[in-house]
Design a protein around this motif. Structure first.
Motif, short mmCIF file in Angstrom:
data_model
loop_
_atom_site.label_atom_id
_atom_site.label_comp_id
_atom_site.label_asym_id
_atom_site.label_seq_id
_atom_site.Cartn_x
_atom_site.Cartn_y
_atom_site.Cartn_z
N THR A 18 10.84 -0.64 -77.36
CA THR A 18 10.22 -0.71 -75.88
C THR A 18 10.85 -0.56 -75.17
N VAL A 19 10.16 -0.51 -74.31
CA VAL A 19 10.95 -0.87 -72.68
C VAL A 19 10.76 -1.57 -72.10
N ARG A 20 11.93 -2.67 -71.82
CA ARG A 20 11.47 -3.93 -70.99
C ARG A 20 12.82 -3.79 -70.13
N ARG A 21 12.34 -4.50 -69.28
CA ARG A 21 13.28 -4.56 -68.00
C ARG A 21 13.88 -3.03 -67.82
N ASP A 22 13.14 -2.31 -67.72
CA ASP A 22 14.22 -0.77 -67.74
C ASP A 22 15.07 -0.68 -68.62
N THR A 23 15.07 -1.58 -70.22
CA THR A 23 15.78 -1.38 -71.18
C THR A 23 15.20 -1.17 -72.52
N LEU A 24 15.98 -0.33 -73.18
CA LEU A 24 14.83 0.13 -74.16
C LEU A 24 15.90 -0.99 -75.77
N SER A 25 14.54 -1.92 -75.34
CA SER A 25 14.92 -3.08 -75.80
C SER A 25 14.44 -2.99 -78.14
#
Length: 221
Positions: A18-25
């Protein structure tokens, strides 16, 4: 002489991105008996692989397959599931927007760069499985409209571009991206609304179009 029959246990492991806080996580589990992290998963007890994958996804995230994308990634041998002879792991890729904290206390989100670059220890061959999952996700954004699912109901082209940049791990030229996206039939459709323009020039808002496959594809190169 009778032929020896090998019996295998089958596990399902999930690459949940997912994308969390502008980061692929990626979602990883911590095994209480080890310092290593691992991809979430479980044993298959009835041969219904998709059902087990959906169950594990719901247990960790509280979401269903109706709320995102879930597909079978690949099948791996013993090393993928551990140093136990006779274990086959079937990996699934889940791409889900807007996920919050995991519902399972043993699970946590990590930027994909950390396990891929060795910054955090990953058990078995799960680093390799994660790498395959990330590459599949990057490829899917080339030929499908999946990236738009990670945007609000109405979004700017810059917001959509940022999803591509986060997943692909590369900066994109704004003008070329805008031209390609708006020139792809059915990918995005303009609305008659704009951003409020408090900072800079107002930008047109778009919504997702009916296309699920992109023609032509948005190639990374």
């Amino acid at each position: 002489m009778p032929t020896a029959v090998s019996l295998f246990a089958v596990t399902v492991h999930l690459v949940v991105l997912t994308v969390r806080r502008d980061t692929l996580s990626v979602l990883l589990d911590r095994d209480g008996s080890s310092v290593d992290l691992m991809l979430p998963g479980g044993y298959v007890d009835d041969g219904d692989l998709p059902r087990v994958a959906a169950r594990e996804l719901a247990d960790r995230t509280g979401t269903t397959t109706d709320e995102g994308h879930l597909e079978q990634l690949a099948t791996y041998g013993d090393a993928a599931a551990g140093a136990r002879q006779g274990v086959i792991s079937v990996a699934y890729l889940a791409l889900l927007p807007g996920l919050s904290e995991p519902t399972d206390a043993a699970s946590a989100w990590y930027p994909v760069a950390e396990p891929l670059d060795g910054g955090v220890p990953v058990a078995f061959d799960h680093r390799g499985i994660l790498g395959d999952g990330v590459e599949r996700a990057r490829a899917k954004l080339e030929y499908s409209s999946l990236a738009a699912e990670f945007c609000p109901e109405e979004f700017t082209i810059a917001q959509l571009r940022r999803v591509y940049e986060v997943v692909w791990g590369a900066r994109l030229d704004p003008r070329n991206f805008h031209r390609k996206v708006t020139g792809t039939t059915g990918f995005v459709e303009p609305t008659d609304r704009f951003t409020d323009g408090d900072r800079g020039r107002p930008a047109r808002l778009y919504h997702r179009g009916p296309a699920t496959a992109l023609h032509p594809a948005l190639l990374r190169r």
